[in-house]
Design a protein around this motif. Sequence first.
Motif, PDB file in Angstrom:
ATOM      1  N   GLU A 196      12.675 -11.605  49.271  1.00 42.04           N
ATOM      2  CA  GLU A 196      14.171 -12.084  49.123  1.00 42.04           C
ATOM      3  C   GLU A 196      14.353 -13.490  49.430  1.00 42.04           C
ATOM      4  O   GLU A 196      13.976 -13.944  50.480  1.00 42.04           O
ATOM      5  N   SER A 197      15.354 -14.052  48.717  1.00 44.82           N
ATOM      6  CA  SER A 197      15.564 -15.455  49.042  1.00 44.82           C
ATOM      7  C   SER A 197      16.619 -15.651  50.125  1.00 44.82           C
ATOM      8  O   SER A 197      17.189 -14.686  50.724  1.00 44.82           O
ATOM      9  N   SER A 205       3.532 -15.671  61.804  1.00 40.54           N
ATOM     10  CA  SER A 205       4.993 -14.929  61.742  1.00 40.54           C
ATOM     11  C   SER A 205       4.851 -13.558  60.863  1.00 40.54           C
ATOM     12  O   SER A 205       3.902 -13.495  59.823  1.00 40.54           O
ATOM     13  N   ILE A 206       5.743 -12.587  60.967  1.00 40.59           N
ATOM     14  CA  ILE A 206       5.440 -11.602  59.869  1.00 40.59           C
ATOM     15  C   ILE A 206       6.660 -11.720  58.792  1.00 40.59           C
ATOM     16  O   ILE A 206       7.648 -12.035  58.812  1.00 40.59           O
ATOM     17  N   ILE A 207       6.030 -11.754  57.717  1.00 42.99           N
ATOM     18  CA  ILE A 207       6.624 -12.330  56.584  1.00 42.99           C
ATOM     19  C   ILE A 207       6.991 -11.140  55.704  1.00 42.99           C
ATOM     20  O   ILE A 207       7.881 -11.397  54.527  1.00 42.99           O
ATOM     21  N   GLY A 208       6.718  -9.935  55.907  1.00 44.65           N
ATOM     22  CA  GLY A 208       7.006  -9.056  54.993  1.00 44.65           C
ATOM     23  C   GLY A 208       6.428  -7.384  55.378  1.00 44.65           C
ATOM     24  O   GLY A 208       5.530  -7.509  56.419  1.00 44.65           O
ATOM     25  N   GLY A 235       7.153  -6.236  50.135  1.00 41.95           N
ATOM     26  CA  GLY A 235       8.364  -6.953  50.123  1.00 41.95           C
ATOM     27  C   GLY A 235       8.188  -7.964  51.276  1.00 41.95           C
ATOM     28  O   GLY A 235       8.048  -7.677  52.510  1.00 41.95           O
ATOM     29  N   LEU A 236       8.612  -9.149  50.702  1.00 42.22           N
ATOM     30  CA  LEU A 236       8.506 -10.471  51.351  1.00 42.22           C
ATOM     31  C   LEU A 236       9.938 -10.947  51.842  1.00 42.22           C
ATOM     32  O   LEU A 236      11.043 -10.940  51.113  1.00 42.22           O
ATOM     33  N   THR A 237       9.904 -11.681  52.923  1.00 53.57           N
ATOM     34  CA  THR A 237      11.375 -12.492  53.258  1.00 53.57           C
ATOM     35  C   THR A 237      10.993 -14.018  53.181  1.00 53.57           C
ATOM     36  O   THR A 237      10.011 -14.364  54.025  1.00 53.57           O
ATOM     37  N   GLU A 238      11.614 -14.763  52.261  1.00 52.93           N
ATOM     38  CA  GLU A 238      11.153 -16.154  52.187  1.00 52.93           C
ATOM     39  C   GLU A 238      11.540 -16.764  53.520  1.00 52.93           C
ATOM     40  O   GLU A 238      10.737 -17.875  53.811  1.00 52.93           O
ATOM     41  N   SER A 239      12.572 -16.454  54.215  1.00 54.64           N
ATOM     42  CA  SER A 239      13.065 -17.397  55.402  1.00 54.64           C
ATOM     43  C   SER A 239      11.959 -17.490  56.557  1.00 54.64           C
ATOM     44  O   SER A 239      11.856 -18.071  57.366  1.00 54.64           O
ATOM     45  N   ALA A 240      11.221 -16.151  56.385  1.00 49.68           N
ATOM     46  CA  ALA A 240      10.103 -15.870  57.327  1.00 49.68           C
ATOM     47  C   ALA A 240       8.672 -16.814  57.069  1.00 49.68           C
ATOM     48  O   ALA A 240       8.035 -17.118  58.276  1.00 49.68           O
ATOM     49  N   ILE A 291      18.746 -20.359  39.741  1.00 52.08           N
ATOM     50  CA  ILE A 291      19.682 -18.909  39.627  1.00 52.08           C
ATOM     51  C   ILE A 291      18.217 -17.722  39.940  1.00 52.08           C
ATOM     52  O   ILE A 291      18.904 -16.892  40.483  1.00 52.08           O
ATOM     53  N   LEU A 292      17.241 -18.203  38.977  1.00 53.85           N
ATOM     54  CA  LEU A 292      16.370 -16.774  39.298  1.00 53.85           C
ATOM     55  C   LEU A 292      15.614 -16.841  40.525  1.00 53.85           C
ATOM     56  O   LEU A 292      15.200 -16.106  41.338  1.00 53.85           O
ATOM     57  N   ARG A 293      15.354 -18.176  40.911  1.00 55.78           N
ATOM     58  CA  ARG A 293      14.560 -18.380  42.212  1.00 55.78           C
ATOM     59  C   ARG A 293      15.259 -17.856  43.298  1.00 55.78           C
ATOM     60  O   ARG A 293      14.632 -17.313  44.173  1.00 55.78           O
ATOM     61  N   PHE A 294      16.401 -17.981  43.311  1.00 55.82           N
ATOM     62  CA  PHE A 294      17.287 -17.914  44.462  1.00 55.82           C
ATOM     63  C   PHE A 294      17.912 -16.368  44.359  1.00 55.82           C
ATOM     64  O   PHE A 294      18.584 -16.027  45.257  1.00 55.82           O
ATOM     65  N   GLY A 295      17.890 -15.878  43.237  1.00 54.04           N
ATOM     66  CA  GLY A 295      18.590 -14.342  43.032  1.00 54.04           C
ATOM     67  C   GLY A 295      20.172 -14.462  42.560  1.00 54.04           C
ATOM     68  O   GLY A 295      20.758 -13.794  43.274  1.00 54.04           O
ATOM     69  N   ILE A 296      20.385 -15.802  42.424  1.00 53.36           N
ATOM     70  CA  ILE A 296      22.076 -16.131  42.376  1.00 53.36           C
ATOM     71  C   ILE A 296      22.681 -15.070  41.614  1.00 53.36           C
ATOM     72  O   ILE A 296      23.700 -14.545  41.833  1.00 53.36           O
TER      73      ILE A 296
END
Lengths: 339, 362, 70
Positions: free
Chosen positions: A318-319, A302-305, A250-255, B41-46
């Motif tokens: 996660e976007s 950074s820790i990305i997930g 599981g990754l976090t895009e903002s990281a 929509i799909l890239r951001f999971g809107i």
Amino acid sequence: MPDFTLSCPIPLTTYPHVLMAHGGGGRLMRNLIQQLFAAAFDPQSDTDSAVLAVSGSRLAFTTDSFVVTPLFFPGGDIGSMAVHGTVNDLAMSGATPHSLSAAFILEEGLPMETLWRVVESMAAAARACGVRIVTGDTKVVERGKADGLYINTSGIGFFEHALVLEPASIRAGDAILLSGDIGRHGMAIMSSREGLQFESDITSDSAPVAGEVQALLGGGIQLRCLRDLTRGGLASALVEISLSARARLGLTESAIQTRQDVRAACEILGLDPLYVANEGRFVAFLPADQADQAISILPAASIIGHVERLGEPLVTMESPIGGSRIIDLLSGEQLPRIC
Amino acid sequence: MKYLDEFRDPAAARELSAALHAVTTREWRIMEVCGGQTHSILRFGIDQLLPPAITLLHGPGCPVCVTPLEQIDKAIELARRPEVIFTSFGDMLRVPGSSTDLLSVKAQGGDVRIVYSPLEAVELARRNPQRQVVFFAVGFETTAPANAMAVRHARGSGVANFSILVSHVLVPPAIEAILASPECRVQGFLAAGHVCTVEGYEEYEPLAARYGVPIVVTGFEPLDILQGIYLCVRQLEEGRAEVENQYARAVRRQGNEPARASVREVFEISPRKWRGIGEIPQSGLRLRESWSEYDAENRFTLLTGEVDEPAECISGQILRGVKKPNECPAFGTRCTPESPLGATMVSTEGACSAYYRYKPHA
Amino acid sequence: MARVSFGGVIKEVSLAYTPEAVPGDYVLVHVGFALNTVDEEEAQKTLELLRQLEPAGAETIDDAPGGEAA
């Protein structure tokens, strides 16, 4: 599954010829390696280096070929890249790089001065990495048969610790560390490609990462698995590991750090920075309780997930606005989109 | 980047999502007709931020997906000719024709090159006077001004070895074809911001009135799309059916007059086949008679004729919003991005490919 | 042709369809052509509308059928 007649005339699962996409770091390349090369040969692992037991000690062994146009690009050149690439592949097994070979395929008509600059760059890179280039080979092909020159380097390294760094060592809960910002090498190359050019200050991230790995090991981080990001970018590296380890990541895009100009260039051309090539970045899987310590050793990382669980090969991200998506391998090379 | 980061702000997205939950009291089906929006929509999971009562349907908005099989076959035929340099946007190269794709033609020696703009194809022609440079002019209203300028520039600068293979389509006739179909499930539309930047939105007003559907001109960023959906749902809840402009920072009612004039000078409206849907009257553009010397179909004698599409592929139903990609029995099994049955699986903007990459399918 | 900066990345772009554009303007670019200048006032208005939605968030769900964004 319902029984269906395959009426489609275009099942392009297998192409009768080699496409550029077969070298693009995506699914076609993975299939080629698994179905053709691995079936014929005797690969020792699904990591970047083979680890061999030789007279009671462990030896890491790897090889890599370098084809890049242009030969000199912002932030690097084919010579330094040929050293860094192989040094990094050795480092990803946890080995200390020791010696390299260098083989050249030269195109008739290549200016001797160009070759000299490349060789100087290789020598400087090898000194900086603390490895010696100890053997090599030279071939010349007719004009028009190579883009100036191609280089192959192979390398060996030795281990100063007992850790086994491979996907099978990954455990549920492990943190995923990314060593720096992504996408610079691919976009630096793209900026000079005919038909797609743009001006920017983007420079390749081409660099040796063996020092960073040694710093983590020296700091007592119990590394599980490392992978350097090359073709196919961060996304492909993580999907490959997820498939090998059968791990759900599981990754976090903002990281994930991406420079603004790299993001902008990707927006213009319709590319996803997650799939853009890097030459000096790696991901590390490590116990979550050592994550803070690892970041204090590598402040640019950074820790990305995290590894969510084992048994299910899947990568999700996660976007920034809270939705999530599946990260998958691309078919081949990422192609610029229309809109 | 300005106008990107502001429209990707997570806190504002949560607020919009909450407002949307607040205003939604029953089930609504809304279709976007824009590959760029589908991708966002799909890239951001809107879609995951929407109330469960709202269903998004992904319409025929991807230029790569709707280009008919026979135009791809013509492109492949042209790219195989030794005198031709065939130029195209990147993602057209992977679209399968009836027997192969442009990537394979390239692997077998065809001179196929990716360009960012059709002007670069004209420049390539100028630099290679002994070759014929053909540009694959696909796309919606958004791309037409660029392609019109490319042929005008070729004529103006005396570049005679340049031509275009045209497969241009128009959004409003496609929306009308969807609305006029008896199986139509769509209750509101997001119109594509970039398309309206060029053509404005007057043409949508009679459609909204005649079929009683709200149409919201919408941008591409997550907040744009959420706000477009919000405005559309609010109209539905209030029983209105109007054209609203969410993307006012880039879209004027009249569109871009110089761009429209340029398109009208070079192109005329014609019937066009859409992959997966079939022929829609007055839904495309072709070069006018006075510009026919730049039409690759005139310049070269092509053998490709009418081509039928694979029967198993339900991309037509997907593009019309009748089915979702994961309702297709071939989805993810016999049809994957490496082995697509239809173009909606090929382009990253295609609904099936986007589903395959971003939604669980294991 | 003009030089357009996209967050520091510069690309040659045709202004044939936006003759009104002057240095410093934001333009919307598609396949090498500026299709419109961005109306900064409209952009601010849209963002303002989004900000006004905020009080209509979770607490006022039931009585907020959305009169705030005209």
